[in-house]
Design a protein around this motif. Structure first.
Motif, PDB file in Angstrom:
ATOM      1  N   HIS A  38      -8.387 -18.215  -2.650  1.00 29.54           N
ATOM      2  CA  HIS A  38      -8.764 -16.887  -2.158  1.00 29.54           C
ATOM      3  C   HIS A  38      -7.658 -15.864  -2.381  1.00 29.54           C
ATOM      4  O   HIS A  38      -7.925 -14.698  -2.667  1.00 29.54           O
ATOM      5  N   ARG A  39      -6.420 -16.295  -2.258  1.00 28.96           N
ATOM      6  CA  ARG A  39      -5.305 -15.381  -2.520  1.00 28.96           C
ATOM      7  C   ARG A  39      -5.313 -14.932  -3.978  1.00 28.96           C
ATOM      8  O   ARG A  39      -5.206 -13.739  -4.277  1.00 28.96           O
ATOM      9  N   GLU A  95       0.785  -5.436  -3.683  1.00 30.01           N
ATOM     10  CA  GLU A  95       1.118  -5.590  -2.269  1.00 30.01           C
ATOM     11  C   GLU A  95       0.086  -6.537  -1.686  1.00 30.01           C
ATOM     12  O   GLU A  95      -1.115  -6.336  -1.866  1.00 30.01           O
ATOM     13  N   GLU A  96       0.568  -7.563  -0.996  1.00 25.46           N
ATOM     14  CA  GLU A  96      -0.368  -8.510  -0.410  1.00 25.46           C
ATOM     15  C   GLU A  96       0.114  -8.950   0.958  1.00 25.46           C
ATOM     16  O   GLU A  96       1.301  -8.912   1.262  1.00 25.46           O
ATOM     17  N   THR A  97      -0.846  -9.338   1.777  1.00 26.34           N
ATOM     18  CA  THR A  97      -0.553  -9.827   3.114  1.00 26.34           C
ATOM     19  C   THR A  97      -1.673 -10.741   3.568  1.00 26.34           C
ATOM     20  O   THR A  97      -2.730 -10.799   2.948  1.00 26.34           O
ATOM     21  N   ARG A  98      -1.395 -11.438   4.648  1.00 26.00           N
ATOM     22  CA  ARG A  98      -2.420 -12.227   5.344  1.00 26.00           C
ATOM     23  C   ARG A  98      -2.790 -11.437   6.580  1.00 26.00           C
ATOM     24  O   ARG A  98      -1.930 -11.084   7.378  1.00 26.00           O
ATOM     25  N   LEU A  99      -4.073 -11.165   6.747  1.00 22.31           N
ATOM     26  CA  LEU A  99      -4.516 -10.479   7.957  1.00 22.31           C
ATOM     27  C   LEU A  99      -4.573 -11.452   9.130  1.00 22.31           C
ATOM     28  O   LEU A  99      -4.309 -11.095  10.265  1.00 22.31           O
ATOM     29  N   HIS A 104      -6.891 -12.841   3.140  1.00 22.17           N
ATOM     30  CA  HIS A 104      -5.829 -12.260   2.321  1.00 22.17           C
ATOM     31  C   HIS A 104      -6.259 -10.858   1.904  1.00 22.17           C
ATOM     32  O   HIS A 104      -7.439 -10.607   1.673  1.00 22.17           O
ATOM     33  N   VAL A 105      -5.284  -9.981   1.749  1.00 20.96           N
ATOM     34  CA  VAL A 105      -5.530  -8.647   1.215  1.00 20.96           C
ATOM     35  C   VAL A 105      -4.537  -8.428   0.089  1.00 20.96           C
ATOM     36  O   VAL A 105      -3.366  -8.778   0.214  1.00 20.96           O
ATOM     37  N   ALA A 106      -5.018  -7.854  -0.999  1.00 26.10           N
ATOM     38  CA  ALA A 106      -4.142  -7.510  -2.118  1.00 26.10           C
ATOM     39  C   ALA A 106      -4.507  -6.124  -2.620  1.00 26.10           C
ATOM     40  O   ALA A 106      -5.689  -5.792  -2.735  1.00 26.10           O
TER      41      ALA A 106
END
Length: 173
Positions: A38-39, A95-99, A104-106
């Motif tokens: 998913h990432r 830019e990516e993070t785990r909510l 995941h958000v990218a």
């Protein structure tokens, strides 16, 4: 919708490079593999949206080298690199993070005309690093204005429709 994670990966095989599959499958269990899948998918989708093309784009043309392997919830990372047709694309930042544990958000940030991209060392020293905000459906529609008056008959008609289309006989046309 697949019967198993390996079956799902088999169906999606052409969407990632061998190197990306190596990273995905290097995770210690199937759920962590799915999480890494998913990432990678979020990264690929962010790039496609940034350049304005659809899923007809050959996703094997882009390859991500994710870094770090594990993302901390709420922290924004910019270390992941992308190869396009085998060449590193230095003009792109992701830019990516785990909510949370499952999302995941990218965001793909590319060099645009008249835009001078900061060096990654400078970006990491920003006093207030960018943050993602988790919004509910209610947050998104709170300031929405209806384009038409509410019609309860429309909703009733919608609810009365069958779940899936029925194949029509060619003679009934």
């Amino acid at each position: 919708g697949s019967s198993s994670i390996p079956n799902f990966f088999h169906i999606m095989k052409r969407q990632f490079t061998e190197t990306e599959w190596g990273v995905i499958k290097s995770m210690s269990n199937e759920w962590m593999q799915l999480d890494m899948f998913h990432r990678h998918w979020a990264l690929k989708e962010s790039f496609l949206k940034a350049i304005g093309v659809g899923i007809g784009f050959n996703l094997q043309r882009i390859e991500f080298s994710v870094s770090p392997l594990q993302l901390e919830i709420g922290k924004v990372y910019k270390e992941t690199k992308m190869l396009l047709d085998g060449d590193e694309e230095e003009e792109w930042t992701f830019e990516e993070t785990r909510l949370d544990d499952h999302h995941h958000v990218a965001v793909a940030l590319g060099k645009q005309k008249g835009f001078v991209q900061k060096h990654s060392d400078v970006c990491s020293m920003e006093p207030n690093p960018p943050q993602f905000t988790l919004l509910t459906f209610e947050d998104l529609v709170a300031s929405g204005i209806p384009v038409a008056l509410e019609d309860s008959a429309y909703w009733d008609n919608f609810c009365s429709k069958q779940e899936s289309p029925v194949k029509q006989n060619s003679l009934s046309r």
